[in-house]
Design a protein around this motif. Structure first.
Motif, mmCIF file in Angstrom:
data_model
loop_
_atom_site.group_PDB
_atom_site.id
_atom_site.type_symbol
_atom_site.label_atom_id
_atom_site.label_comp_id
_atom_site.label_asym_id
_atom_site.label_seq_id
_atom_site.Cartn_x
_atom_site.Cartn_y
_atom_site.Cartn_z
ATOM 1 N N ASN A 401 0.835 -1.211 0.053
ATOM 2 C CA ASN A 401 0.073 -0.010 -0.083
ATOM 3 C C ASN A 401 0.812 1.003 -0.112
ATOM 4 O OD1 ASN A 401 -2.137 -1.840 0.116
ATOM 5 N ND2 ASN A 401 -2.542 -1.172 2.275
ATOM 6 N N THR A 402 1.815 1.314 0.884
ATOM 7 C CA THR A 402 2.651 2.590 1.016
ATOM 8 C C THR A 402 3.599 2.552 -0.389
ATOM 9 O OG1 THR A 402 2.700 1.937 3.339
ATOM 10 C CG2 THR A 402 4.279 3.734 2.411
ATOM 11 N N LEU A 403 3.961 1.586 -0.921
ATOM 12 C CA LEU A 403 4.923 1.531 -2.096
ATOM 13 C C LEU A 403 3.930 2.313 -3.180
ATOM 14 C CD1 LEU A 403 7.574 1.211 -3.559
ATOM 15 C CD2 LEU A 403 6.861 -1.270 -3.914
ATOM 16 N N ALA A 404 2.632 1.519 -3.292
ATOM 17 C CA ALA A 404 1.807 2.087 -4.344
ATOM 18 C C ALA A 404 1.712 3.688 -4.267
ATOM 19 C CB ALA A 404 0.415 1.305 -4.320
ATOM 20 N N LEU A 443 10.238 -5.614 -3.163
ATOM 21 C CA LEU A 443 9.137 -4.933 -2.350
ATOM 22 C C LEU A 443 8.020 -4.750 -3.247
ATOM 23 C CD1 LEU A 443 11.116 -2.002 -0.640
ATOM 24 C CD2 LEU A 443 10.117 -3.954 0.389
ATOM 25 N N LEU A 444 7.968 -4.163 -4.449
ATOM 26 C CA LEU A 444 6.953 -4.237 -5.488
ATOM 27 C C LEU A 444 6.007 -5.590 -5.974
ATOM 28 C CD1 LEU A 444 6.815 -1.733 -8.379
ATOM 29 C CD2 LEU A 444 6.188 -4.151 -8.474
ATOM 30 N N SER A 445 7.072 -6.461 -6.035
ATOM 31 C CA SER A 445 6.584 -7.635 -6.308
ATOM 32 C C SER A 445 5.941 -8.531 -5.308
ATOM 33 C CB SER A 445 7.700 -8.659 -6.908
ATOM 34 O OG SER A 445 8.669 -8.704 -5.783
ATOM 35 N N GLY A 446 5.885 -8.223 -3.976
ATOM 36 C CA GLY A 446 5.467 -9.035 -3.055
ATOM 37 C C GLY A 446 6.313 -10.147 -2.534
#
Length: 521
Positions: A401-404, A443-446
């Motif tokens: 959520n924060t990265l998005a 991080l983005l990829s989970g």
């Protein structure tokens, strides 16, 4: 009113006993069921009317999208009796929910649903290509330690949904029904049942000790279960490009355009999805041709040359769709007998394609919490126990959520010199390769849901940007821009972290609910 329920319950129990005795010894077969207006359950096998008994359903799930269908299959596989009520069981046609990150695919495997990306012409995705001002860099997912089948997946959203629904409906203890839930019925502070209308406009009631609401981003049931604070930062305009190839095969493409990002990714062997972000809540009109003009004059010049002709052809074809992009922090009101999941509960900007990963991760957390419970009838105790869900989900959910939210603000164009420097610093930082790209991409990829790692990389980008400003010779103007860059970066990420919850995000073990044990029945 109370004595009427008691008398009705006694009569229903007696009738149920008589019917059970009458059919004892006869072979039974599974049949589709429908609840009639008088509260009976009619089986298509013999047409007899049986009273609906308390305890016949463990969980009612509202919605059969990604979250609802996957959750129904997961709970059904664990032996729960599940009733799913979905507003429309036809194949949905949406322009988001088409990219599943590798971390989300790992959750699919964990839930036993990985075959749902088969037979829908899904494409493997191995990373991103990032474009800015004619330059590009490749950002690969760090997949070296995983099985060769682990990668992102992109597909037609509707095809994936239908595969999930088919697999869910294959379980004998899961009932999938088309209907619209109109209300959650509360008694003495506990959700006891739901009212819904079938596709034939019958008004019916479904009973279960636990109702899980997964009715999506436009949920009309969330208001009693959370404190929704919905932000709409932009809209996506969607096109499908045909008969062309992406510059980098099996990669998502992100163009840092003006005024905001443009996305391309494959959704089948012959089709490429284009999503054009338009800041604000209003977009040029599609019906009067304003949108086509905007796409041709503002967006097309920023599209990679390899995709230009196909982009213009897609605009001329006219199948242009739009939708609002919503973000909403999770702010639950713990309510006995009910729980929120999916986009009804928590949303983030779809730029990073993290929504399905968060939903599937939440399902894994909830499944593990419910497994020790033999029954779900003690709603108050279970509600208190499930407060741990909101903390246990945080590492994955808050990171994505924060990265998005942060990336969207950094990737948007701005006349502010400090914001311009931050945008360029982000592109240059990711272009360095090594840990500077694999860290943020994991991080983005989970694959590496660690909030602290996210914050460190975000401020590393800001410090990198300041360093670029001060080399070779700092000037008062550059020092001032550098100070504003750090201030701007703080202004982007700290409000998002505050909304996610600092304590739950970084110190979850200090939250009492984190250590909560299952109730003993």
């Amino acid at each position: 009113m109370v004595y009427q329920y008691i008398v009705g319950g006694v009569l229903a129990s007696l009738l149920g006993f008589v019917l059970l005795y009458g059919f004892k010894g006869k072979k039974t077969t599974r049949a589709s069921m429908e609840i009639t207006r008088n509260g009976c359950v009619k089986t298509s096998g013999n047409g007899t009317c049986q009273p609906e008994t308390a305890g016949s359903t463990d969980v009612v799930i509202v919605g059969a999208g990604v979250a609802g269908a996957a959750l129904a299959y997961t709970l059904g596989k664990d032996g729960r009796q599940v009733h799913v009520i979905e507003r429309d069981l036809t194949e949905p046609d949406r322009i988001v929910g088409e990219l599943l990150q590798p971390g989300g695919y790992l959750k699919l495997i964990e839930l036993g649903l990985e075959d749902c990306v088969n037979e829908i012409d899904a494409k493997k995705v191995y990373g991103y290509a990032l474009y800015k001002d004619g330059k590009d860099t490749r950002l690969s997912y760090p997949l070296e330690k995983f099985h060769k089948d682990v990668a992102g997946r992109s597909f037609h959203h509707g095809r994936f949904i239908q595969r999930l629904r088919e697999k869910t409906a294959s379980l004998p203890n899961v009932r999938l029904e088309q209907g619209t839930v109109t209300s959650l019925v509360e008694e003495k502070g506990t959700i006891k049942r739901v009212h819904y209308k079938t596709k034939t406009s019958q008004e019916l009631t479904a009973y279960a000790p636990l109702t899980i609401v997964c009715d999506g981003c436009f949920s009309n049931l969330r208001h009693s279960l959370c404190n929704p604070n919905i932000d709409i930062p932009s809209c996506f305009v969607g096109l499908i490009l045909e008969n062309c190839n992406l510059p980098r095969a099996n990669h998502g493409h992100v163009i840092l355009g003006d005024p905001s990002p443009i996305l391309f990714y494959p959704i089948s062997s012959t089709e490429i999805r284009c999503l054009v972000d338009v800041p604000g809540q209003k977009v040029p009109s599609i019906s009067n041709g304003e949108m086509a003009q905007y796409l041709k004059t503002v967006v097309a010049p920023q599209v990679p040359p390899e995709l230009y002709n196909a982009f213009i052809a897609a605009v001329d074809k006219g199948n242009i769709k739009s939708m609002t992009n919503r973000s909403m922090p999770a702010a639950p009101n713990p309510t006995p007998g009910a729980l929120l999941m999916g986009d009804a509960f928590n949303m983030r900007h779809p730029l990073t394609g993290g929504g399905m990963t968060v939903a599937l991760s939440d399902i894994v957390v909830l499944r593990d919490l419910l497994r020790p419970l033999r029954n779900l009838n003690d709603s108050s105790s279970i509600c208190k126990y499930l407060e741990s869900f909101y903390t246990l989900r945080k590492p994955v959910a808050s990171t994505i959520n924060t990265l998005a939210g942060a990336l969207y603000k950094v990737f948007c164009a701005s006349p502010d010199p400090a914001r311009k420097e931050m945008r360029q610093a982000c592109f240059d930082y990711l272009s360095l390769g090594g840990v500077f790209s694999t860290g943020p991409v994991s991080l983005l990829s989970g694959l590496n849901p660690r909030p602290l790692s996210l914050v460190l990389h975000f401020f590393a980008v800001a410090v990198f940007g300041v360093g670029r400003l001060l080399v070779p010779f700092p000037s008062p103007k550059r020092i001032w821009i550098g100070a504003r860059l750090i201030s701007g970066a703080s202004g982007i990420i700290f409000p998002i972290i505050k909304a996610e919850g600092v304590r739950q995000m970084f110190f979850p073990a200090t939250v009492p609910a984190y250590h909560r044990a299952p109730p003993i029945h």
